[in-house]
Design a protein around this motif. Structure first.
Motif, PDB file in Angstrom:
ATOM      1  N   PHE A   1       0.856  -1.183   0.000  1.00 20.31           N
ATOM      2  CA  PHE A   1       0.000   0.000   0.000  1.00 20.31           C
ATOM      3  C   PHE A   1       0.895   1.238   0.000  1.00 20.31           C
ATOM      4  O   PHE A   1       1.801   1.338   0.809  1.00 20.31           O
ATOM      5  CB  PHE A   1      -0.908   0.033   1.228  1.00 20.31           C
ATOM      6  CG  PHE A   1      -1.920  -1.077   1.274  1.00 20.31           C
ATOM      7  CD1 PHE A   1      -1.677  -2.225   2.004  1.00 20.31           C
ATOM      8  CD2 PHE A   1      -3.115  -0.960   0.586  1.00 20.31           C
ATOM      9  CE1 PHE A   1      -2.616  -3.244   2.049  1.00 20.31           C
ATOM     10  CE2 PHE A   1      -4.054  -1.972   0.629  1.00 20.31           C
ATOM     11  CZ  PHE A   1      -3.801  -3.121   1.364  1.00 20.31           C
ATOM     12  N   ALA A   2       0.620   2.163  -0.921  1.00 19.07           N
ATOM     13  CA  ALA A   2       1.404   3.400  -0.986  1.00 19.07           C
ATOM     14  C   ALA A   2       0.806   4.479  -0.089  1.00 19.07           C
ATOM     15  O   ALA A   2       1.475   5.438   0.262  1.00 19.07           O
ATOM     16  CB  ALA A   2       1.469   3.909  -2.428  1.00 19.07           C
ATOM     17  N   GLY A   3      -0.469   4.316   0.281  1.00 24.33           N
ATOM     18  CA  GLY A   3      -1.142   5.322   1.091  1.00 24.33           C
ATOM     19  C   GLY A   3      -1.322   4.889   2.532  1.00 24.33           C
ATOM     20  O   GLY A   3      -0.562   4.089   3.081  1.00 24.33           O
ATOM     21  N   THR A   4      -2.363   5.420   3.150  1.00 24.96           N
ATOM     22  CA  THR A   4      -2.662   5.156   4.555  1.00 24.96           C
ATOM     23  C   THR A   4      -3.076   3.704   4.763  1.00 24.96           C
ATOM     24  O   THR A   4      -3.826   3.139   3.979  1.00 24.96           O
ATOM     25  CB  THR A   4      -3.806   6.075   5.022  1.00 24.96           C
ATOM     26  OG1 THR A   4      -3.443   7.427   4.754  1.00 24.96           O
ATOM     27  CG2 THR A   4      -4.063   5.910   6.499  1.00 24.96           C
ATOM     28  N   VAL A   5      -2.575   3.117   5.851  1.00 26.51           N
ATOM     29  CA  VAL A   5      -2.899   1.730   6.187  1.00 26.51           C
ATOM     30  C   VAL A   5      -3.367   1.658   7.635  1.00 26.51           C
ATOM     31  O   VAL A   5      -2.813   2.305   8.514  1.00 26.51           O
ATOM     32  CB  VAL A   5      -1.669   0.812   6.004  1.00 26.51           C
ATOM     33  CG1 VAL A   5      -2.007  -0.615   6.414  1.00 26.51           C
ATOM     34  CG2 VAL A   5      -1.167   0.852   4.581  1.00 26.51           C
ATOM     35  N   SER A   6      -4.419   0.892   7.870  1.00 22.11           N
ATOM     36  CA  SER A   6      -4.889   0.632   9.229  1.00 22.11           C
ATOM     37  C   SER A   6      -5.358  -0.809   9.280  1.00 22.11           C
ATOM     38  O   SER A   6      -5.477  -1.476   8.252  1.00 22.11           O
ATOM     39  CB  SER A   6      -6.034   1.592   9.605  1.00 22.11           C
ATOM     40  OG  SER A   6      -7.146   1.391   8.745  1.00 22.11           O
TER      41      SER A   6
END
Length: 199
Positions: free
Chosen positions: A169-174
């Protein structure tokens, strides 16, 4: 983590490559280009390899246009099998776009994929598969959800490689992780409580 459902999309696309079909919703300019030559309702396609079923595809609608390599499908479901006819991957999406000449495929709207090999579920609203580079990507701001063994990951900027078998994932991860120690502890406590009640 590794993934194998890019291959499922590839097999699925290959099954459709026998048809140059599309559900075309853009504004009509040329009647011949924008009017389907063939319309398939409640279609079921099965692809065989060496006499064994390899891919099964079902769609509410598939439309074929004259002199076109582009395919559009509506409410599509598919399953892929290994050489022993064991389920490898199954999935569904609301809409499918496929350009078989360019080997570009796009899935939209409520995408669900399950890899039985990895026991992993994938959920998204938009995914793109490039058959030439074997890259599976999501939109830069679109969220992809992955579920496996009690672990749930949400992320944006999803990308996966059919070559390396890895995704990122290049963006936000949760995410959420289910602690198995607590489950084991709870079971032990329950057994002890049952023994005390019996005494």
């Amino acid at each position: 983590m590794k993934y194998c459902w890019g291959a499922a999309v590839l097999f699925f696309a290959a099954a459709l490559s026998f048809f140059s079909c599309s559900l075309k919703y853009d504004d009509a300019v040329d009647a011949e280009k924008n009017t389907p030559e063939f319309i398939f309702n409640e279609a079921k396609l099965v692809r065989y390899k060496d006499g064994n079923e390899e891919v099964r595809v079902q769609a509410q609608n598939i439309e074929q246009y004259k002199n076109s390599s582009i395919t559009y499908g509506k409410n599509v479901k598919f399953m892929t099998y290994d050489k022993d006819h064991k389920l490898e991957t199954e999935g569904s999406c609301g809409y499918l776009f496929a350009d078989t000449d360019s080997e570009l495929y796009e899935l939209y709207d409520g995408i669900k994929l399950f890899s039985s090999v990895q026991n992993t579920n994938f959920f998204a609203d938009m995914l793109r598969w490039n058959g030439k580079t074997e890259q599976l990507t999501g939109g830069r701001r679109d969220t992809v959800r992955i579920e496996k063994d009690g672990t749930i990951i949400y992320g944006t900027g999803f990308s996966a490689s059919g070559v390396s078998k890895k995704f990122s994932f290049a963006g936000t991860v949760s995410g959420e992780i289910e602690a198995k120690d607590k489950e084991a502890g709870s079971d032990t406590q329950s057994e002890n409580e049952q023994e005390e009640q019996r005494d």
